[in-house]
Write a protein that holds these residues in place. Structure first.
Motif, PDB file in Angstrom:
ATOM      1  N   ARG A 308      15.112 -10.359  15.272  1.00  0.00           N
ATOM      2  CA  ARG A 308      14.411  -9.078  15.333  1.00  0.00           C
ATOM      3  C   ARG A 308      14.724  -8.244  14.093  1.00  0.00           C
ATOM      4  N   GLU A 309      15.962  -8.315  13.633  1.00  0.00           N
ATOM      5  CA  GLU A 309      16.358  -7.546  12.448  1.00  0.00           C
ATOM      6  C   GLU A 309      15.629  -8.064  11.208  1.00  0.00           C
ATOM      7  N   ALA A 310      15.477  -9.372  11.100  1.00  0.00           N
ATOM      8  CA  ALA A 310      14.762  -9.948   9.954  1.00  0.00           C
ATOM      9  C   ALA A 310      13.285  -9.555   9.971  1.00  0.00           C
ATOM     10  N   LEU A 311      12.696  -9.527  11.170  1.00  0.00           N
ATOM     11  CA  LEU A 311      11.291  -9.130  11.285  1.00  0.00           C
ATOM     12  C   LEU A 311      11.109  -7.658  10.928  1.00  0.00           C
ATOM     13  N   ALA A 312      12.074  -6.836  11.297  1.00  0.00           N
ATOM     14  CA  ALA A 312      12.008  -5.417  10.927  1.00  0.00           C
ATOM     15  C   ALA A 312      12.008  -5.261   9.414  1.00  0.00           C
ATOM     16  N   GLU A 313      12.778  -6.112   8.745  1.00  0.00           N
ATOM     17  CA  GLU A 313      12.795  -6.069   7.281  1.00  0.00           C
ATOM     18  C   GLU A 313      11.464  -6.532   6.695  1.00  0.00           C
ATOM     19  N   CYS A 314      10.799  -7.465   7.365  1.00  0.00           N
ATOM     20  CA  CYS A 314       9.471  -7.911   6.912  1.00  0.00           C
ATOM     21  C   CYS A 314       8.440  -6.798   7.032  1.00  0.00           C
ATOM     22  N   LEU A 315       8.538  -6.031   8.108  1.00  0.00           N
ATOM     23  CA  LEU A 315       7.563  -4.961   8.355  1.00  0.00           C
ATOM     24  C   LEU A 315       7.859  -3.711   7.537  1.00  0.00           C
ATOM     25  N   ALA A 316       9.106  -3.537   7.155  1.00  0.00           N
ATOM     26  CA  ALA A 316       9.521  -2.295   6.485  1.00  0.00           C
ATOM     27  C   ALA A 316       8.702  -1.958   5.243  1.00  0.00           C
ATOM     28  N   PRO A 317       8.280  -2.919   4.398  1.00  0.00           N
ATOM     29  CA  PRO A 317       7.542  -2.551   3.179  1.00  0.00           C
ATOM     30  C   PRO A 317       6.121  -2.048   3.430  1.00  0.00           C
ATOM     31  N   TYR A 318       5.641  -2.103   4.673  1.00  0.00           N
ATOM     32  CA  TYR A 318       4.234  -1.761   4.932  1.00  0.00           C
ATOM     33  C   TYR A 318       3.901  -0.359   4.425  1.00  0.00           C
ATOM     34  N   GLU A 319       4.658   0.629   4.870  1.00  0.00           N
ATOM     35  CA  GLU A 319       4.324   2.009   4.527  1.00  0.00           C
ATOM     36  C   GLU A 319       4.418   2.250   3.024  1.00  0.00           C
ATOM     37  N   ALA A 320       5.487   1.769   2.414  1.00  0.00           N
ATOM     38  CA  ALA A 320       5.652   1.992   0.977  1.00  0.00           C
ATOM     39  C   ALA A 320       4.554   1.289   0.184  1.00  0.00           C
ATOM     40  N   THR A 321       4.192   0.063   0.600  1.00  0.00           N
ATOM     41  CA  THR A 321       3.122  -0.672  -0.084  1.00  0.00           C
ATOM     42  C   THR A 321       1.803   0.060   0.044  1.00  0.00           C
ATOM     43  N   PHE A 322       1.503   0.506   1.261  1.00  0.00           N
ATOM     44  CA  PHE A 322       0.257   1.248   1.467  1.00  0.00           C
ATOM     45  C   PHE A 322       0.233   2.526   0.621  1.00  0.00           C
ATOM     46  N   MET A 323       1.296   3.315   0.713  1.00  0.00           N
ATOM     47  CA  MET A 323       1.305   4.597   0.020  1.00  0.00           C
ATOM     48  C   MET A 323       1.219   4.420  -1.486  1.00  0.00           C
ATOM     49  N   GLN A 324       1.943   3.459  -2.028  1.00  0.00           N
ATOM     50  CA  GLN A 324       1.888   3.253  -3.479  1.00  0.00           C
ATOM     51  C   GLN A 324       0.490   2.847  -3.913  1.00  0.00           C
ATOM     52  N   HIS A 325      -0.102   1.877  -3.192  1.00  0.00           N
ATOM     53  CA  HIS A 325      -1.431   1.396  -3.556  1.00  0.00           C
ATOM     54  C   HIS A 325      -2.476   2.504  -3.398  1.00  0.00           C
ATOM     55  N   TYR A 326      -2.369   3.251  -2.313  1.00  0.00           N
ATOM     56  CA  TYR A 326      -3.336   4.318  -2.066  1.00  0.00           C
ATOM     57  C   TYR A 326      -3.171   5.455  -3.078  1.00  0.00           C
ATOM     58  N   GLN A 327      -1.952   5.893  -3.296  1.00  0.00           N
ATOM     59  CA  GLN A 327      -1.737   7.013  -4.201  1.00  0.00           C
ATOM     60  C   GLN A 327      -2.107   6.665  -5.635  1.00  0.00           C
ATOM     61  N   GLN A 328      -1.764   5.480  -6.080  1.00  0.00           N
ATOM     62  CA  GLN A 328      -2.162   5.068  -7.424  1.00  0.00           C
ATOM     63  C   GLN A 328      -3.679   5.015  -7.541  1.00  0.00           C
ATOM     64  N   GLY A 329      -4.321   4.456  -6.512  1.00  0.00           N
ATOM     65  CA  GLY A 329      -5.783   4.380  -6.530  1.00  0.00           C
ATOM     66  C   GLY A 329      -6.435   5.740  -6.500  1.00  0.00           C
ATOM     67  N   LEU A 330      -5.854   6.660  -5.731  1.00  0.00           N
ATOM     68  CA  LEU A 330      -6.409   8.006  -5.641  1.00  0.00           C
ATOM     69  C   LEU A 330      -6.330   8.714  -6.986  1.00  0.00           C
ATOM     70  N   CYS A 331      -5.221   8.533  -7.684  1.00  0.00           N
ATOM     71  CA  CYS A 331      -5.102   9.128  -9.022  1.00  0.00           C
ATOM     72  C   CYS A 331      -6.122   8.523  -9.982  1.00  0.00           C
ATOM     73  N   ARG A 332      -6.316   7.204  -9.896  1.00  0.00           N
ATOM     74  CA  ARG A 332      -7.312   6.565 -10.764  1.00  0.00           C
ATOM     75  C   ARG A 332      -8.709   7.084 -10.464  1.00  0.00           C
ATOM     76  N   LYS A 333      -8.998   7.439  -9.214  1.00  0.00           N
ATOM     77  CA  LYS A 333     -10.311   7.979  -8.878  1.00  0.00           C
ATOM     78  C   LYS A 333     -10.547   9.338  -9.543  1.00  0.00           C
ATOM     79  N   LEU A 334      -9.476  10.003  -9.943  1.00  0.00           N
ATOM     80  CA  LEU A 334      -9.599  11.247 -10.707  1.00  0.00           C
ATOM     81  C   LEU A 334      -9.443  11.006 -12.204  1.00  0.00           C
ATOM     82  N   GLY A 335      -9.249   9.748 -12.597  1.00  0.00           N
ATOM     83  CA  GLY A 335      -9.077   9.433 -14.009  1.00  0.00           C
ATOM     84  C   GLY A 335      -7.694   9.763 -14.520  1.00  0.00           C
ATOM     85  N   LEU A 336      -6.731   9.860 -13.615  1.00  0.00           N
ATOM     86  CA  LEU A 336      -5.388  10.308 -13.975  1.00  0.00           C
ATOM     87  C   LEU A 336      -4.346   9.221 -13.738  1.00  0.00           C
TER      88      LEU A 336
END
Length: 488
Positions: A308-336
């Motif tokens: 269970r602990e190993a699976l928690a580590e597998c799931l842990a990057p979800y939020e950071a991966t989403f936020m980084q990809h989304y935030q970078q993309g959002l900035c690119r949509k403004l040309g920034l």
């Protein structure tokens, strides 16, 4: 084509082999020549000359091994038990020109053991919507299934009314869903190790070099899913029915039912008329992706050394991966570039769109008319239209935002900003009204509008002469955002 029908060699409990049930008098709807070339379909004279018969279920090439997959799933948060391909067949698997395995899946082709209360058929309107949407997402650069083509027939299909039966050859890098593991866990747990090895070897072979291939595989599925959903959010796409049986293990968009592209920006938009609680609203998609993965991962605890602990580590990057990809993309949509003050500008712009129900796609594309109005007259007009919709107090807020935006873009070259705005903000998405016009014409036997939209959506980031004003016109500000039916 280079056939590699690996799924047909797995344990027979995972599928049911059967031929399609032919449609009556199938006729050509549209054929995706670009995809056919990528698959190597065009190199086979038999496939090219008989594609309508193949999609209509009247002819099965000898290299095909049609089968219906078994899977299960959680639907609207509740365990739904055994599901499976109730109206589709995995006809073949092939290596495309990039040596990527692709599934050829024929949808709308008759009853299978997994049809439950269904009739195994698809109707023309939903077929056209899926055909155009897969094409649209693919050309927008979002991982997605696509389709080789579709046919219409004289086979009657009853939904709310009697409609023409149709079939579509869906092409995806995988049709293995989160629900496949849910089915195995409930009905054939002894297959979990074998099937996990299949998924790793077939779709994530690089994980074999890891100290723990299974955990590496699971983390990659988590990360790909997070990036896919971030892509949806950036383009304004709402899937509408994010059940676990509708999410692919490869992080590619799969199963187009009550989907929609955002028009006037409303994060709480519910585009599925069966979603009475708003579970799958646009703003909830990131959280639902996490929920689905959190339901899926514990099944792997049956395997050695998966805790269970190993699976928690597998799931842990979800939020950071989403936020980084989304935030970078959002900035690119403004040309920034991706910086704190760029993000604040982006979030303030989204608030402006939301508070005034401005069009999401046109609003972002219109920024080209702000940065480079002389070279982009179309976008200049989009900007003027947006500004004219603003009440006085909102106009004041916009003007203050514009000055902050000018200050920020001044730190970059004009060419850099323009290039980013052009490449991250489409001119065209598949609005519901566009799809509906194509459907109405097709139901009268005219497929020219499907062809026009196919060509328009093939190049969504550039202004095109074949476009009409209706292709970019949002509904009136006070018009309800119509939800879409699951009936297909």
């Amino acid at each position: 084509m280079r056939y590699q029908n690996t799924y047909a060699n797995l344990d027979p409990r995972l599928y049911h082999k059967q031929p399609p049930t032919a449609l009556k008098n199938p006729r050509a709807g549209h054929f995706n020549l670009a995809l056919a070339e990528k698959l190597g379909w065009t190199e086979d004279e038999d496939l090219m000359s008989r594609w309508v018969d193949i999609l209509g279920g009247q002819y099965v090439p000898t290299e095909f091994e049609p089968l219906a997959m078994a899977y299960a799933g959680h639907q609207f948060g509740q365990w739904a038990g055994q599901l499976g391909d109730g109206r589709g067949l995995l006809m073949a698997q092939v290596l495309d020109n990039s040596d990527t395995l692709q599934d050829l899946h024929l949808k709308g082709i008759g009853l299978t053991p997994y049809s439950r209360m269904g009739d195994g058929r698809a109707v023309l309107r939903s077929t056209i919507r899926e055909y155009l949407c897969g094409h649209a997402l693919t050309t927008l650069g979002i991982p997605s299934s696509n389709a080789l083509g579709f046919v219409v027939s004289d086979t009657p299909v009853r939904r709310e009314r009697m409609e023409a039966g149709a079939a579509l050859m869906r092409v995806a890098d995988s049709h293995v869903r989160l629900g496949h593991i849910e089915w195995i866990a409930s009905f054939a747990p002894d297959l979990l190790g074998e099937f996990t090895d299949y998924m790793i070897d077939t779709y994530y072979s690089e994980c074999r070099d890891s100290d723990s291939p299974i955990l590496s595989f699971l983390q990659k599925v988590v990360e790909r899913t997070a990036r896919m959903i971030a892509d949806w959010q950036l383009i304004g796409f709402a899937h509408g029915v994010m059940n676990t049986d509708n999410l692919s293990i490869t992080g590619s968009t799969l199963d187009f039912g009550p989907f929609g592209f955002m028009e006037r920006f409303n994060p709480a938009w519910i585009n599925n008329h069966s979603d009475h609680t708003g579970r799958y609203a646009y703003q909830n998609q990131p959280a639902i992706g996490y929920w689905n993965l959190n339901v899926w991962l514990p099944h792997f605890m049956r395997l050695p050394d998966v805790t269970r602990e190993a699976l928690a580590e597998c799931l842990a990057p979800y939020e950071a991966t989403f936020m980084q990809h989304y935030q970078q993309g959002l900035c690119r949509k403004l040309g920034l570039t991706h910086e704190t003050d760029s993000l604040q500008l982006a979030f303030d712009f989204l608030t402006l769109l939301e508070d005034n129900l401005l069009d999401y796609t046109n609003g972002f594309r219109g920024l080209l008319g702000l940065i480079d109005p002389d070279t982009h007259p179309y976008e200049k007009q989009l900007l003027v239209t947006m500004i004219n919709e603003l009440p006085p107090e909102a106009l004041t807020l916009y003007q203050a935002w514009r000055e902050r935006y000018f200050t920020k873009t001044a730190t970059l070259t004009k060419a850099e900003v323009v290039d980013s705005l052009q490449n991250n903000n489409p001119v065209y998405v598949l609005r519901n009204s566009m799809a509906q016009r194509a459907i109405v014409a097709a139901e009268q036997g005219q497929f020219t509008e499907v062809e026009r939209l196919y060509n328009l959506l093939a190049n969504p980031y550039n202004v095109q002469d074949i476009a009409t004003e209706l292709d970019t016109m949002p509904p009136a500000p006070d018009a309800p955002q119509l939800p879409i039916s699951c009936s297909s």
